[in-house]
Scaffold this active site. Sequence first.
Site, PDB file in Angstrom:
ATOM      1  N   ASP A   1      70.071  15.595 -66.773  1.00 11.05           N
ATOM      2  CA  ASP A   1      70.729  14.813 -64.646  1.00 11.05           C
ATOM      3  C   ASP A   1      72.217  14.106 -65.656  1.00 11.05           C
ATOM      4  O   ASP A   1      72.319  13.749 -67.021  1.00 11.05           O
ATOM      5  CB  ASP A   1      70.003  13.811 -64.154  1.00 11.05           C
ATOM      6  CG  ASP A   1      70.538  13.204 -63.037  1.00 11.05           C
ATOM      7  OD1 ASP A   1      70.312  14.060 -62.601  1.00 11.05           O
ATOM      8  OD2 ASP A   1      71.118  12.166 -63.587  1.00 11.05           O
TER       9      ASP A   1
ATOM     10  N   ARG B   1      78.086   8.166 -57.214  1.00  8.79           N
ATOM     11  CA  ARG B   1      78.852   9.174 -56.434  1.00  8.79           C
ATOM     12  C   ARG B   1      79.343   9.377 -54.930  1.00  8.79           C
ATOM     13  O   ARG B   1      78.200   9.019 -54.198  1.00  8.79           O
ATOM     14  CB  ARG B   1      78.739  10.527 -56.547  1.00  8.79           C
ATOM     15  CG  ARG B   1      78.213  10.835 -58.506  1.00  8.79           C
ATOM     16  CD  ARG B   1      78.504  12.159 -57.961  1.00  8.79           C
ATOM     17  NE  ARG B   1      78.793  12.106 -60.220  1.00  8.79           N
ATOM     18  CZ  ARG B   1      77.777  12.848 -60.925  1.00  8.79           C
ATOM     19  NH1 ARG B   1      76.681  13.712 -60.881  1.00  8.79           N
ATOM     20  NH2 ARG B   1      77.869  12.863 -62.080  1.00  8.79           N
TER      21      ARG B   1
ATOM     22  N   ASP C   1      61.389  13.071 -58.819  1.00 10.41           N
ATOM     23  CA  ASP C   1      62.545  12.373 -58.138  1.00 10.41           C
ATOM     24  C   ASP C   1      63.034  13.048 -56.877  1.00 10.41           C
ATOM     25  O   ASP C   1      63.780  12.071 -55.808  1.00 10.41           O
ATOM     26  CB  ASP C   1      63.092  11.255 -58.732  1.00 10.41           C
ATOM     27  CG  ASP C   1      64.147  11.777 -59.833  1.00 10.41           C
ATOM     28  OD1 ASP C   1      64.469  13.217 -60.012  1.00 10.41           O
ATOM     29  OD2 ASP C   1      64.626  11.200 -60.473  1.00 10.41           O
ATOM     30  N   HIS C   2      63.766  14.380 -57.034  1.00 10.99           N
ATOM     31  CA  HIS C   2      65.030  14.701 -56.462  1.00 10.99           C
ATOM     32  C   HIS C   2      64.759  15.585 -55.237  1.00 10.99           C
ATOM     33  O   HIS C   2      65.107  15.846 -54.411  1.00 10.99           O
ATOM     34  CB  HIS C   2      65.442  15.396 -57.215  1.00 10.99           C
ATOM     35  CG  HIS C   2      66.971  15.356 -57.838  1.00 10.99           C
ATOM     36  ND1 HIS C   2      66.511  14.224 -59.393  1.00 10.99           N
ATOM     37  CD2 HIS C   2      68.007  15.395 -58.122  1.00 10.99           C
ATOM     38  CE1 HIS C   2      67.803  13.733 -59.120  1.00 10.99           C
ATOM     39  NE2 HIS C   2      69.302  14.112 -59.536  1.00 10.99           N
TER      40      HIS C   2
ATOM     41  N   SER D   1      77.871  16.074 -61.391  1.00 10.77           N
ATOM     42  CA  SER D   1      76.059  16.593 -61.505  1.00 10.77           C
ATOM     43  C   SER D   1      75.615  17.856 -62.959  1.00 10.77           C
ATOM     44  O   SER D   1      77.001  18.514 -63.082  1.00 10.77           O
ATOM     45  CB  SER D   1      75.470  16.810 -60.847  1.00 10.77           C
ATOM     46  OG  SER D   1      75.103  16.227 -60.234  1.00 10.77           O
TER      47      SER D   1
END
Length: 754
Positions: free
Chosen positions: A159, A447, A94-95, A642
């Site tokens: 994560d 964030r 996903d990143h 993170s």
Amino acid sequence: MVFDLDLIKKLYAGLPAKISAARTKTGHPLTLAEKILYSHLWETPTHAFVRGKDYVEFAPDRVAMQDATAQMALLQFMTCGRDKVAVPSTVHCDHLIQAKTGAAEDLATAKDVNREVYDFLSSISDKYGIGFWKAGAGIIHQVVLENYAFPGGMMIGTDSHTPNAGGLGMIAIGVGGADAVDVMAGLPWELKMPKLIGVRLTGKLNGWSSAKDIILKVAGILTVKGGTGAIVEYFGEGADSLSATGKGTICNMGAEIGATCSLFAYDESMAKYLTATGRAEVAALADGVKEHLRPDAEVYADPSKYYDQLIEINLNELEPYVNGPFTPDLAWPISKFAEAVKANNWPEKLEVALIGSCTNSSYEDISRAASIAKQATTKGLKAKSEYTITPGSEQVRFTIERDGLLDTFEAIGGVVLANACGPCIGQWARHIDDPNRKNSIITSFNRNFAKRNDGLASTHAFVASPEIVTALAIAGDLTFNPLKDKLTNEKGEQVLLDEPQGYELPPKGFAVDDPGYQAPAKDGSKVVVMVAPDSQRLQLLEPFAAWEGTDLKGLRLLIKAKGKCTTDHISMAGPWLKFRGHLDNISNNMLIGAVNAFNDKTDSVKNELTGAYGPVPATQRAYKAKGIGTVVVGDENYGEGSSREHAAMEPRHLGVRAILVKSFARIHETNLKKQGMLALTFANKEDYEKVKEDDTIDITGLTSFAPGKPLTVVLHHKDGSTDNVTVNHTYNEQQIEWFKAGGALNVIRSQVKK
């Protein structure tokens, strides 16, 4: 498919006896957090554990890893000698998907650009029995909530927003990859017994207020470090009135207050969500042990006796909030926000509004935002700002497309992005005319540190609920208050937006053609994990060297970081994500975002070998080449943000020997310990001021390194004077062994071989 059903049955069967034993050991009724913690102990306890003091060994039920952190975690796991993971584990891609033009194009580009990494993750998952979620399947936390999270369970994830699963009553904790390796290798996982913060919610949300506003308000109360070392447990009638995904939003953003994790008790909304996502069997099992998945009655009756801190929020009175800029705990109720914008001279024009992400991409979130977008079309309005929508999973995306919600967004100018993290983590190819121009954006993400979303220090990022973000996108103005202000439509009429309406769950149920899951090979022994020797994306790991057995002398100061120094400052994301599997390459971003206290510049430190100023990584490489160790000095809450262990591995790899700060964020301190680093804090925080740019530094007391015993840092100043500074640490016996061995992985390797 229902994952882990046998595991859940076994856990629930043992809950009554374990919880009863825990009550006896502690001598008091139990909160939900205590019930889950004590039912997941590695060994039967002989005594009650002291919150905030005792280190405890746990046996988590599962591990989850996203693709950026999974690379390093699995490269470490490869070296530990196991044939298969010891607990159910998953990898989620996903990143690494950059948001640029739209979902289809961006996903295709990502699959091409990241093919080497995806093939590595797919093959290594096959080999070691790990479930693999392909690129486009969705964001790790949404996929976990839809498929794996269950009430009363315990999970760790690589994560920091792993706590999202607390929305289904699970203790889910963000960790570094080395912690994940422990659990996947079949070893106990260590955590200091968390303190407990109770948040009693009364009343019920109404109007424009949403679950997001609860955590935005809590962030304002507790600040970015107020939850450090604690589990935040929400309870009360107001908690039970929230949807499971709303609870997930709150737990997700608990990372922004430094909390170990956040948690809600099992209730009807969780049962409904489990059933809607194909897990009616799990809901039925949970119903059978419901009393053990909620705090004891005495806790509800007198919560101040059982929590270390108690916060009360009346949802009937809760306003929508907008938090920011530059920090997620700067909380503004919507009634005060316009005034704050003007008073602080923040850019009033809203340039981009972004909804979705792992924090707010549920069907409920999307449907409430869509109700505002639909009103815009009906009332003759269009978005005046750029407007993007990031679905959290393919299941959510498929369902909202079927139900026409994507069309609703596109009708006002919305652009649908891939089911991925994208702009939330800096994976955003933003279109802006002048990157140095002050500008404002607003997101429903979690964030908003400087440069977090688009890499631009000039961007003022604010955080709000998806419905507030959508309303502000239509207005194009940060000072707009949708609760009372009117907008001028295409006909010149003044119109007021109505309150958002939405659905907790899709009325027609969830649907998906291909969720994107790949089961591991039944026999992984024949699977070959290929890493090209000349790869620029992946690099096999060499063990770090063991401690030399002496005090550390003649160290130099690499940087004295001033102010906020998050893991984004220590190891930036964005374009650097592509090197997450290559330790040497990614080390070229080490501390380039930290502000040097001696010149107020970033990525500019004095090289004591030459006297010249230069980039932090290059300066450190020069010291390493000469065999000179260094020290990094930092401010409060160093390493917040993170969970990325690269922020600990990079200094270790380049030869930094110690990190000395006023205080640490929890995950980063643990990550440093895991890598064999010294994580030290000033006993007297004012001693931070004694550190000078040209100091030569000794660290003494290491030959008698012991729990609770301070060390001494000797600062040899250029003028010949010295300062002896007492420094504290939180190492226990096991963690001291990690330091001596050169890292936890070296210890694990020797234990597995035994």
